[in-house]
Design a protein around this motif. Structure first.
Motif, short mmCIF file in Angstrom:
data_model
loop_
_atom_site.label_atom_id
_atom_site.label_comp_id
_atom_site.label_asym_id
_atom_site.label_seq_id
_atom_site.Cartn_x
_atom_site.Cartn_y
_atom_site.Cartn_z
N LEU A 272 0.83 -1.20 0.00
CA LEU A 272 0.00 0.00 0.00
C LEU A 272 0.86 1.24 0.00
N GLN B 236 -3.41 5.05 1.56
CA GLN B 236 -4.23 4.07 0.87
C GLN B 236 -4.70 2.98 1.83
N GLN B 237 -5.72 2.28 1.42
CA GLN B 237 -6.24 1.15 2.18
C GLN B 237 -6.64 0.05 1.22
N GLU B 238 -6.68 -1.17 1.73
CA GLU B 238 -7.09 -2.30 0.91
C GLU B 238 -8.61 -2.43 0.94
N ILE C 29 -3.80 -5.05 -6.08
CA ILE C 29 -2.68 -5.56 -5.30
C ILE C 29 -2.80 -7.05 -4.99
N THR D 41 -8.50 -7.33 -4.91
CA THR D 41 -8.17 -6.36 -3.86
C THR D 41 -7.48 -5.16 -4.48
N ALA E 273 -5.81 -1.06 -3.94
CA ALA E 273 -5.19 -0.08 -3.04
C ALA E 273 -5.75 1.28 -3.43
#
Length: 237
Positions: A108, A112-114, A161, A190, A192
Motif C-alpha cells: 500500500l 491508501q487502504q485495501e 494488489i 483487492t 489499493a
C-alpha cells in the motif's frame, strides 16, 4: 597337521584376505562417491500446481534433502522466504522452489487502504488481471422510475494488489431480476485506494446490478474525459 589340512587352512586365510580386500574396496568407492557428492542440505519442492500471482503458503511446499553441490544458488532453503510473497509464474508440482519464482506482494502507498470486491469471472477480465495492474471500475445501476439504466466509471486506474482464487457464490437475484438463481463463479480482487475511491467501490458493490473491470494498458494513465464517464441507455455518443 598333514599337508591337506595345511592347504585347507591356507585357502581359508586367502578367502578371508580376499573378502577383507573386497570390503576395503567397497568402502573406498563409497568414500570417494561421498567426497564427490558432498554434504546434503535442505530445500523445498512444490506439492501441487500453483497459479501465478497467488499468495504463497508454507503448506504448499515439502522439505527435501539434496547434495549441496547440486543445489542451485537461487534455491530457497528457508521456508520463511515465502511469507508475504506471490508466485511470479505457474509453479508445477515437484519443481524445486527458487527465489526467482517468487516476488513481494504489492504494498500500500501512503494514505491508501485495501478493499476487496467479488468480480464475476465471466464478465470480468478473467485471467488477465494480475497484482500491479491498473483497471477502470465500471458499475451499472438501474434507473429510477422511467429513467434509463446508467453505466458509470466509478474509479479510474485503480491499482490491483491481489487476485484471489476462483470461488463459487450463490446468486440471489436481488440486484438483477433477469439473473437466474443458482451458483456462479467470482474472483476476489483487492485494490489499493484512498478513502473516497474505496467508498465508491463499496457503494457500487452494494447497489449496482453489475460491476465490471476494464484493464488499462501498461503505461496508460487511464484518464477518461468527464463527458465519457457516464452513459445512459439510448444516448448517442
Amino acid at each position: 597337521m598333514n599337508s591337506r589340512q595345511r592347504r585347507g587352512v591356507i585357502l581359508m586365510l586367502l578367502s578371508i584376505l580376499g573378502a577383507l580386500a573386497a570390503f576395503a574396496g567397497v568402502l573406498s568407492v563409497v568414500d570417494e562417491a561421498e567426497s564427490k557428492v558432498g554434504p546434503e542440505v535442505t530445500a523445498y519442492e512444490v506439492t501441487a500446481d500453483i497459479e501465478p500471482y497467488q499468495e504463497l503458503r508454507p503448506e504448499q511446499f515439502a522439505e527435501i534433502s539434496m547434495p549441496e553441490r547440486w543445489l542451485p544458488k537461487t534455491a530457497v532453503t528457508d521456508l520463511d522466504a515465502v511469507t508475504g510473497k506471490i508466485a511470479v509464474n505457474p509453479l508445477e508440482r515437484g519443481s524445486l522452489l527458487q527465489r526467482d519464482m517468487i516476488a513481494d506482494r504489492p504494498a500500500l502507498g501512503e494514505g491508501q487502504q485495501e478493499i476487496a470486491i467479488m468480480i464475476d469471472a465471466a464478465t470480468g477480465v478473467a485471467g488477465k488481471i494480475t497484482p500491479g495492474a491498473r483497471v477502470n471500475v465500471y458499475a451499472t445501476f438501474r434507473g429510477e422510475g422511467d429513467a434509463a439504466d446508467v453505466s458509470q466509471l466509478i474509479v479510474a486506474a485503480a491499482r490491483v494488489i491481489d487476485v484471489g482464487e476462483l470461488t463459487s457464490i450463490e446468486d440471489s437475484g436481488d440486484r438483477d431480476s433477469e439473473r437466474a438463481f443458482g451458483q456462479s463463479e467470482a474472483v476476489p480482487i483487492t485494490f489499493a485506494l484512498d478513502t473516497a475511491k474505496a467508498q465508491r467501490i463499496a457503494y457500487a458493490e452494494s447497489f449496482a446490478t453489475h460491476v465490471r473491470l476494464a484493464l488499462v494498458a501498461p503505461g496508460d494513465a487511464g484518464d477518461v474525459p468527464e463527458d465519457q464517464r457516464t452513459y445512459r441507455l439510448g444516448e448517442e455518443r
